[in-house]
Design a protein around this motif. Structure first.
Motif, PDB file in Angstrom:
ATOM      1  N   VAL A   1       0.877  -1.172   0.000  1.00 46.51           N
ATOM      2  CA  VAL A   1       0.000   0.000   0.000  1.00 46.51           C
ATOM      3  C   VAL A   1       0.912   1.220   0.000  1.00 46.51           C
ATOM      4  O   VAL A   1       1.742   1.377   0.900  1.00 46.51           O
ATOM      5  CB  VAL A   1      -0.930   0.016   1.227  1.00 46.51           C
ATOM      6  N   GLU A   2       0.746   2.075  -1.000  1.00 46.15           N
ATOM      7  CA  GLU A   2       1.637   3.218  -1.167  1.00 46.15           C
ATOM      8  C   GLU A   2       0.816   4.489  -1.331  1.00 46.15           C
ATOM      9  O   GLU A   2      -0.244   4.469  -1.970  1.00 46.15           O
ATOM     10  CB  GLU A   2       2.523   3.009  -2.399  1.00 46.15           C
ATOM     11  N   ASP A   3       1.291   5.588  -0.766  1.00 40.41           N
ATOM     12  CA  ASP A   3       0.620   6.874  -0.932  1.00 40.41           C
ATOM     13  C   ASP A   3       1.633   7.924  -1.363  1.00 40.41           C
ATOM     14  O   ASP A   3       2.847   7.719  -1.268  1.00 40.41           O
ATOM     15  CB  ASP A   3      -0.095   7.296   0.355  1.00 40.41           C
ATOM     16  N   ASP A   4       1.118   9.036  -1.863  1.00 42.03           N
ATOM     17  CA  ASP A   4       1.985  10.122  -2.327  1.00 42.03           C
ATOM     18  C   ASP A   4       1.932  11.315  -1.376  1.00 42.03           C
ATOM     19  O   ASP A   4       2.070  12.465  -1.788  1.00 42.03           O
ATOM     20  CB  ASP A   4       1.602  10.554  -3.740  1.00 42.03           C
ATOM     21  N   GLY A   5       1.751  11.027  -0.096  1.00 41.19           N
ATOM     22  CA  GLY A   5       1.643  12.090   0.902  1.00 41.19           C
ATOM     23  C   GLY A   5       2.983  12.624   1.350  1.00 41.19           C
ATOM     24  O   GLY A   5       4.009  12.471   0.671  1.00 41.19           O
ATOM     25  N   HIS A   6       2.988  13.226   2.534  1.00 44.21           N
ATOM     26  CA  HIS A   6       4.192  13.888   3.038  1.00 44.21           C
ATOM     27  C   HIS A   6       5.238  12.908   3.559  1.00 44.21           C
ATOM     28  O   HIS A   6       6.384  13.310   3.818  1.00 44.21           O
ATOM     29  CB  HIS A   6       3.815  14.864   4.158  1.00 44.21           C
TER      30      HIS A   6
ATOM     31  N   ASP B   1       9.502  10.401   8.975  1.00 40.79           N
ATOM     32  CA  ASP B   1      10.884  10.096   9.325  1.00 40.79           C
ATOM     33  C   ASP B   1      11.017   8.577   9.486  1.00 40.79           C
ATOM     34  O   ASP B   1      10.262   7.966  10.255  1.00 40.79           O
ATOM     35  CB  ASP B   1      11.226  10.794  10.640  1.00 40.79           C
ATOM     36  N   PRO B   2      11.950   7.938   8.785  1.00 40.43           N
ATOM     37  CA  PRO B   2      12.109   6.480   8.920  1.00 40.43           C
ATOM     38  C   PRO B   2      12.319   6.037  10.366  1.00 40.43           C
ATOM     39  O   PRO B   2      11.855   4.953  10.760  1.00 40.43           O
ATOM     40  CB  PRO B   2      13.339   6.173   8.055  1.00 40.43           C
TER      41      PRO B   2
ATOM     42  N   GLU C   1       8.849   1.829   3.676  1.00 40.01           N
ATOM     43  CA  GLU C   1       9.766   2.702   2.945  1.00 40.01           C
ATOM     44  C   GLU C   1       9.167   4.107   2.938  1.00 40.01           C
ATOM     45  O   GLU C   1       8.076   4.311   2.410  1.00 40.01           O
ATOM     46  CB  GLU C   1       9.954   2.210   1.509  1.00 40.01           C
ATOM     47  N   THR C   2       9.870   5.045   3.524  1.00 43.31           N
ATOM     48  CA  THR C   2       9.347   6.401   3.603  1.00 43.31           C
ATOM     49  C   THR C   2      10.475   7.387   3.869  1.00 43.31           C
ATOM     50  O   THR C   2      11.581   6.997   4.266  1.00 43.31           O
ATOM     51  CB  THR C   2       8.285   6.516   4.725  1.00 43.31           C
ATOM     52  N   ALA C   3      10.188   8.640   3.627  1.00 40.80           N
ATOM     53  CA  ALA C   3      11.090   9.751   3.944  1.00 40.80           C
ATOM     54  C   ALA C   3      10.246  11.011   3.907  1.00 40.80           C
ATOM     55  O   ALA C   3       9.214  11.061   3.225  1.00 40.80           O
ATOM     56  CB  ALA C   3      12.238   9.840   2.938  1.00 40.80           C
TER      57      ALA C   3
ATOM     58  N   GLY D   1       6.269  10.420   0.474  1.00 38.10           N
ATOM     59  CA  GLY D   1       5.207   9.439   0.591  1.00 38.10           C
ATOM     60  C   GLY D   1       5.625   8.267   1.457  1.00 38.10           C
ATOM     61  O   GLY D   1       6.662   8.283   2.127  1.00 38.10           O
ATOM     62  N   MET D   2       4.804   7.221   1.429  1.00 40.81           N
ATOM     63  CA  MET D   2       5.082   6.026   2.234  1.00 40.81           C
ATOM     64  C   MET D   2       4.611   4.789   1.503  1.00 40.81           C
ATOM     65  O   MET D   2       3.551   4.782   0.886  1.00 40.81           O
ATOM     66  CB  MET D   2       4.392   6.121   3.607  1.00 40.81           C
ATOM     67  N   LYS D   3       5.404   3.732   1.585  1.00 41.49           N
ATOM     68  CA  LYS D   3       5.043   2.433   1.022  1.00 41.49           C
ATOM     69  C   LYS D   3       5.195   1.380   2.117  1.00 41.49           C
ATOM     70  O   LYS D   3       6.272   1.245   2.709  1.00 41.49           O
ATOM     71  CB  LYS D   3       5.922   2.090  -0.169  1.00 41.49           C
ATOM     72  N   VAL D   4       4.121   0.643   2.381  1.00 38.75           N
ATOM     73  CA  VAL D   4       4.114  -0.403   3.397  1.00 38.75           C
ATOM     74  C   VAL D   4       3.854  -1.732   2.691  1.00 38.75           C
ATOM     75  O   VAL D   4       2.869  -1.865   1.959  1.00 38.75           O
ATOM     76  CB  VAL D   4       3.049  -0.143   4.474  1.00 38.75           C
TER      77      VAL D   4
END
Length: 289
Positions: free
Chosen positions: A203-208, A211-212, A250-252, A256-259
Protein backbone atom coordinates in the motif's frame (compact mmCIF):
# COMPACT_ATOMS: atom_id res chain seq x y z
CA UNK A 1 -44.50 14.46 -1.70
CA UNK A 2 -42.65 12.08 -4.01
CA UNK A 3 -39.37 13.21 -2.52
CA UNK A 4 -40.64 12.70 1.03
CA UNK A 5 -41.92 9.28 0.08
CA UNK A 6 -38.47 8.43 -1.21
CA UNK A 7 -36.74 9.98 1.80
CA UNK A 8 -38.75 8.15 4.44
CA UNK A 9 -37.47 4.61 3.75
CA UNK A 10 -33.90 5.90 3.48
CA UNK A 11 -34.03 7.62 6.85
CA UNK A 12 -35.53 4.50 8.37
CA UNK A 13 -32.84 2.33 6.78
CA UNK A 14 -30.10 4.66 7.99
CA UNK A 15 -31.45 4.66 11.53
CA UNK A 16 -31.79 0.88 11.43
CA UNK A 17 -28.20 0.41 10.27
CA UNK A 18 -26.90 2.80 12.93
CA UNK A 19 -28.85 0.90 15.58
CA UNK A 20 -27.56 -2.46 14.37
CA UNK A 21 -23.96 -1.23 14.36
CA UNK A 22 -24.29 0.27 17.84
CA UNK A 23 -25.78 -2.96 19.13
CA UNK A 24 -23.00 -4.97 17.49
CA UNK A 25 -20.32 -2.78 19.05
CA UNK A 26 -21.92 -3.01 22.50
CA UNK A 27 -22.39 -6.76 22.18
CA UNK A 28 -18.84 -7.20 20.96
CA UNK A 29 -17.34 -5.19 23.81
CA UNK A 30 -19.57 -6.89 26.38
CA UNK A 31 -18.79 -10.37 25.10
CA UNK A 32 -15.08 -10.02 24.36
CA UNK A 33 -13.91 -7.23 26.65
CA UNK A 34 -15.60 -7.30 30.03
CA UNK A 35 -13.21 -4.72 31.38
CA UNK A 36 -14.42 -2.08 28.90
CA UNK A 37 -12.26 0.55 27.28
CA UNK A 38 -9.36 0.05 29.68
CA UNK A 39 -9.01 -3.56 28.55
CA UNK A 40 -9.24 -2.51 24.92
CA UNK A 41 -6.27 -0.22 25.45
CA UNK A 42 -4.40 -2.96 27.30
CA UNK A 43 -5.05 -5.33 24.38
CA UNK A 44 -2.15 -3.60 22.62
CA UNK A 45 0.48 -5.73 24.31
CA UNK A 46 3.30 -3.76 25.90
CA UNK A 47 6.84 -4.18 24.51
CA UNK A 48 7.98 -5.60 27.85
CA UNK A 49 5.35 -8.35 27.85
CA UNK A 50 6.01 -9.08 24.19
CA UNK A 51 9.74 -9.40 24.91
CA UNK A 52 9.06 -11.87 27.71
CA UNK A 53 6.85 -13.95 25.44
CA UNK A 54 9.53 -14.04 22.75
CA UNK A 55 12.15 -15.31 25.22
CA UNK A 56 10.23 -18.45 26.14
CA UNK A 57 8.34 -21.16 24.22
CA UNK A 58 4.84 -19.93 23.45
CA UNK A 59 2.02 -22.45 23.52
CA UNK A 60 -0.56 -22.45 20.73
CA UNK A 61 -3.41 -21.38 23.00
CA UNK A 62 -1.42 -18.44 24.37
CA UNK A 63 -0.58 -17.35 20.83
CA UNK A 64 -4.24 -17.57 19.87
CA UNK A 65 -5.26 -15.43 22.85
CA UNK A 66 -2.62 -12.84 21.95
CA UNK A 67 -3.86 -12.62 18.36
CA UNK A 68 -7.46 -12.30 19.54
CA UNK A 69 -6.44 -9.49 21.93
CA UNK A 70 -4.78 -7.60 19.09
CA UNK A 71 -7.87 -8.05 16.91
CA UNK A 72 -10.11 -6.74 19.70
CA UNK A 73 -7.91 -3.68 19.93
CA UNK A 74 -8.01 -3.10 16.17
CA UNK A 75 -11.79 -3.48 15.96
CA UNK A 76 -12.22 -1.04 18.86
CA UNK A 77 -10.35 1.59 16.83
CA UNK A 78 -12.52 1.12 13.74
CA UNK A 79 -15.81 1.96 15.38
CA UNK A 80 -15.86 5.55 16.66
CA UNK A 81 -15.02 8.24 14.10
CA UNK A 82 -15.33 6.04 11.01
CA UNK A 83 -18.95 5.27 11.88
CA UNK A 84 -19.61 8.93 12.74
CA UNK A 85 -18.06 10.22 9.51
CA UNK A 86 -19.73 7.60 7.34
CA UNK A 87 -23.20 8.28 8.74
CA UNK A 88 -22.65 12.01 8.26
CA UNK A 89 -21.63 11.44 4.63
CA UNK A 90 -24.69 9.27 4.02
CA UNK A 91 -27.01 11.80 5.66
CA UNK A 92 -25.56 14.60 3.53
CA UNK A 93 -26.21 12.57 0.38
CA UNK A 94 -29.88 11.82 1.06
CA UNK A 95 -31.36 15.20 -0.05
CA UNK A 96 -29.42 15.37 -3.31
CA UNK A 97 -29.09 11.73 -4.36
CA UNK A 98 -31.37 9.30 -2.48
CA UNK A 99 -30.40 6.35 -4.70
CA UNK A 100 -26.70 6.91 -3.98
CA UNK A 101 -27.47 7.25 -0.27
CA UNK A 102 -29.17 3.85 -0.35
CA UNK A 103 -26.05 2.33 -1.96
CA UNK A 104 -23.84 3.90 0.69
CA UNK A 105 -26.03 2.43 3.45
CA UNK A 106 -25.39 -1.01 1.94
CA UNK A 107 -21.64 -0.33 1.67
CA UNK A 108 -21.62 0.80 5.29
CA UNK A 109 -23.46 -2.35 6.40
CA UNK A 110 -21.07 -4.59 4.43
CA UNK A 111 -17.98 -2.93 5.89
CA UNK A 112 -19.14 -3.00 9.50
CA UNK A 113 -20.39 -6.58 9.22
CA UNK A 114 -16.98 -7.69 7.94
CA UNK A 115 -14.91 -5.61 10.36
CA UNK A 116 -16.87 -6.59 13.48
CA UNK A 117 -17.26 -10.27 12.72
CA UNK A 118 -16.28 -12.42 15.68
CA UNK A 119 -14.99 -15.59 14.05
CA UNK A 120 -11.63 -16.40 12.52
CA UNK A 121 -8.18 -14.82 12.56
CA UNK A 122 -7.71 -15.39 8.82
CA UNK A 123 -9.52 -14.44 5.65
CA UNK A 124 -8.74 -14.42 1.93
CA UNK A 125 -7.27 -11.50 0.03
CA UNK A 126 -10.48 -11.42 -2.05
CA UNK A 127 -12.64 -10.90 1.05
CA UNK A 128 -10.28 -8.28 2.45
CA UNK A 129 -10.36 -6.39 -0.86
CA UNK A 130 -14.17 -6.36 -0.72
CA UNK A 131 -13.92 -4.63 2.68
CA UNK A 132 -11.36 -2.21 1.25
CA UNK A 133 -13.75 -1.39 -1.62
CA UNK A 134 -16.58 -0.60 0.81
CA UNK A 135 -14.24 1.54 2.89
CA UNK A 136 -13.02 3.48 -0.16
CA UNK A 137 -16.56 4.11 -1.42
CA UNK A 138 -17.52 5.56 1.95
CA UNK A 139 -14.43 7.76 2.05
CA UNK A 140 -15.06 8.97 -1.50
CA UNK A 141 -18.56 9.97 -0.38
CA UNK A 142 -16.75 12.41 1.95
CA UNK A 143 -13.83 13.50 -0.21
CA UNK A 144 -15.08 12.91 -3.75
CA UNK A 145 -12.40 12.82 -6.44
CA UNK A 146 -9.84 14.34 -4.08
CA UNK A 147 -9.00 10.79 -3.05
CA UNK A 148 -7.98 8.20 -5.63
CA UNK A 149 -7.33 4.53 -4.85
CA UNK A 150 -5.80 2.49 -7.65
CA UNK A 151 -5.62 -1.31 -7.62
CA UNK A 152 -3.19 -3.61 -9.36
CA UNK A 153 -4.01 -7.14 -8.23
CA UNK A 154 -2.66 -10.38 -9.70
CA UNK A 155 -5.64 -12.74 -9.99
CA UNK A 156 -3.51 -15.68 -8.85
CA UNK A 157 -3.30 -14.31 -5.30
CA UNK A 158 -6.98 -13.47 -4.71
CA UNK A 159 -7.50 -16.76 -2.86
CA UNK A 160 -4.39 -16.50 -0.70
CA UNK A 161 -5.18 -16.56 2.99
CA UNK A 162 -4.02 -13.55 5.01
CA UNK A 163 -4.54 -12.43 8.61
CA UNK A 164 -7.94 -10.81 9.08
CA UNK A 165 -7.78 -7.00 8.76
CA UNK A 166 -4.21 -7.04 7.44
CA UNK A 167 -4.76 -4.83 4.37
CA UNK A 168 -7.69 -2.51 5.16
CA UNK A 169 -5.92 -0.79 8.11
CA UNK A 170 -2.95 -0.06 5.82
CA UNK A 171 -5.26 1.55 3.24
CA UNK A 172 -6.95 3.56 5.99
CA UNK A 173 -3.54 4.67 7.28
CA UNK A 174 -2.53 5.73 3.75
CA UNK A 175 -5.75 7.72 3.30
CA UNK A 176 -5.49 9.42 6.69
CA UNK A 177 -1.79 10.25 6.54
CA UNK A 178 -1.31 10.38 2.78
CA UNK A 179 -3.74 13.15 1.89
CA UNK A 180 -2.01 16.46 1.23
CA UNK A 181 -2.89 18.87 4.03
CA UNK A 182 -2.85 21.84 1.65
CA UNK A 183 -4.97 20.46 -1.20
CA UNK A 184 -6.88 17.81 0.77
CA UNK A 185 -6.17 15.28 -1.97
CA UNK A 186 -4.03 12.21 -2.51
CA UNK A 187 -3.58 8.94 -4.36
CA UNK A 188 -3.18 5.47 -2.86
CA UNK A 189 -1.89 2.47 -4.77
CA UNK A 190 -2.81 -1.03 -3.60
CA UNK A 191 -0.82 -3.77 -5.31
CA UNK A 192 -0.69 -7.55 -4.90
CA UNK A 193 1.82 -9.52 -6.99
CA UNK A 194 2.37 -13.26 -7.41
CA UNK A 195 5.95 -14.47 -6.80
CA UNK A 196 5.25 -18.21 -7.11
CA UNK A 197 5.66 -18.93 -3.39
CA UNK A 198 4.37 -15.66 -1.90
CA UNK A 199 1.87 -12.90 -2.42
CA UNK A 200 3.61 -9.54 -2.21
CA UNK A 201 1.10 -6.92 -1.06
CA UNK A 202 1.86 -3.21 -0.79
CA UNK A 203 0.00 0.00 0.00
CA UNK A 204 1.64 3.22 -1.17
CA UNK A 205 0.62 6.87 -0.93
CA UNK A 206 1.98 10.12 -2.33
CA UNK A 207 1.64 12.09 0.90
CA UNK A 208 4.19 13.89 3.04
CA UNK A 209 5.85 10.69 4.26
CA UNK A 210 7.52 10.34 7.64
CA UNK A 211 10.88 10.10 9.33
CA UNK A 212 12.11 6.48 8.92
CA UNK A 213 13.23 6.50 12.55
CA UNK A 214 9.69 7.35 13.65
CA UNK A 215 8.28 4.40 11.70
CA UNK A 216 10.97 2.18 13.23
CA UNK A 217 9.70 3.25 16.63
CA UNK A 218 6.11 2.58 15.53
CA UNK A 219 6.91 -1.02 14.56
CA UNK A 220 8.73 -1.55 17.88
CA UNK A 221 5.87 -0.17 19.98
CA UNK A 222 7.81 2.92 21.04
CA UNK A 223 5.64 5.63 19.45
CA UNK A 224 2.51 5.60 21.58
CA UNK A 225 -0.68 5.46 19.51
CA UNK A 226 0.87 6.82 16.30
CA UNK A 227 0.09 4.61 13.27
CA UNK A 228 -1.27 1.99 15.67
CA UNK A 229 -3.04 0.12 12.87
CA UNK A 230 0.30 -0.40 11.09
CA UNK A 231 1.90 -1.63 14.29
CA UNK A 232 -0.98 -4.01 14.93
CA UNK A 233 -0.75 -5.56 11.45
CA UNK A 234 3.03 -5.95 11.78
CA UNK A 235 2.70 -7.78 15.08
CA UNK A 236 0.05 -10.19 13.81
CA UNK A 237 2.08 -10.98 10.67
CA UNK A 238 5.07 -11.88 12.84
CA UNK A 239 2.90 -14.02 15.09
CA UNK A 240 1.45 -15.87 12.14
CA UNK A 241 4.51 -16.36 9.92
CA UNK A 242 7.62 -15.72 12.01
CA UNK A 243 9.80 -12.80 13.04
CA UNK A 244 11.04 -12.15 9.48
CA UNK A 245 7.50 -11.74 8.09
CA UNK A 246 6.71 -8.30 9.48
CA UNK A 247 5.89 -5.17 7.53
CA UNK A 248 8.48 -3.34 5.45
CA UNK A 249 8.10 0.45 5.51
CA UNK A 250 9.77 2.70 2.94
CA UNK A 251 9.35 6.40 3.60
CA UNK A 252 11.09 9.75 3.94
CA UNK A 253 9.86 13.29 4.60
CA UNK A 254 8.22 14.58 1.43
CA UNK A 255 8.45 11.19 -0.34
CA UNK A 256 5.21 9.44 0.59
CA UNK A 257 5.08 6.03 2.23
CA UNK A 258 5.04 2.43 1.02
CA UNK A 259 4.11 -0.40 3.40
CA UNK A 260 4.66 -3.96 2.16
CA UNK A 261 4.18 -7.54 3.32
CA UNK A 262 5.05 -10.98 1.94
CA UNK A 263 2.46 -13.66 2.69
CA UNK A 264 3.19 -17.34 1.85
CA UNK A 265 0.72 -18.72 -0.69
CA UNK A 266 0.88 -22.25 0.71
CA UNK A 267 1.03 -22.42 4.48
CA UNK A 268 -1.06 -24.24 7.06
CA UNK A 269 -2.90 -22.39 9.76
CA UNK A 270 -0.35 -21.98 12.60
CA UNK A 271 -3.09 -23.10 14.99
CA UNK A 272 -4.25 -25.95 12.70
CA UNK A 273 -1.05 -27.40 11.17
CA UNK A 274 -2.80 -30.33 9.52
CA UNK A 275 -4.98 -28.16 7.25
CA UNK A 276 -2.93 -26.74 4.35
CA UNK A 277 -4.32 -23.91 2.27
CA UNK A 278 -4.89 -24.06 -1.48
CA UNK A 279 -5.52 -20.81 -3.40
CA UNK A 280 -8.69 -20.37 -5.41
CA UNK A 281 -8.75 -20.41 -9.19
CA UNK A 282 -7.55 -17.24 -10.93
CA UNK A 283 -9.96 -14.41 -11.61
CA UNK A 284 -9.75 -11.45 -13.92
CA UNK A 285 -7.15 -8.75 -13.28
CA UNK A 286 -8.37 -5.65 -11.46
CA UNK A 287 -6.90 -2.33 -12.55
CA UNK A 288 -8.51 0.57 -10.72
CA UNK A 289 -11.16 1.55 -8.20
Amino acid sequence: MDFLAELGPLVLALALVAGVVLAAVLLYRTHDDDAGEASAREAVISPEVRAQLSQAPVEAELRRQLVEAELRSLRAQISPHFIYNSLNAIAATIPTDPVRARELVLDFADFTRYSLRAEGEFTTLREELAAVESYVLLEKARFGDRIQVRLQIAPEVLGVRIPFLAVQPLVENAVRHGMDSDTGSGTVWLRAADTATHAEISVEDDGHGADPQVMHQVLHGEAGNAHIGVRNVDLRLRQAYGAAAGLMVETAPGAGMKVSMRVPKFQPDPFQPDQPHQPDQPHQHQEES
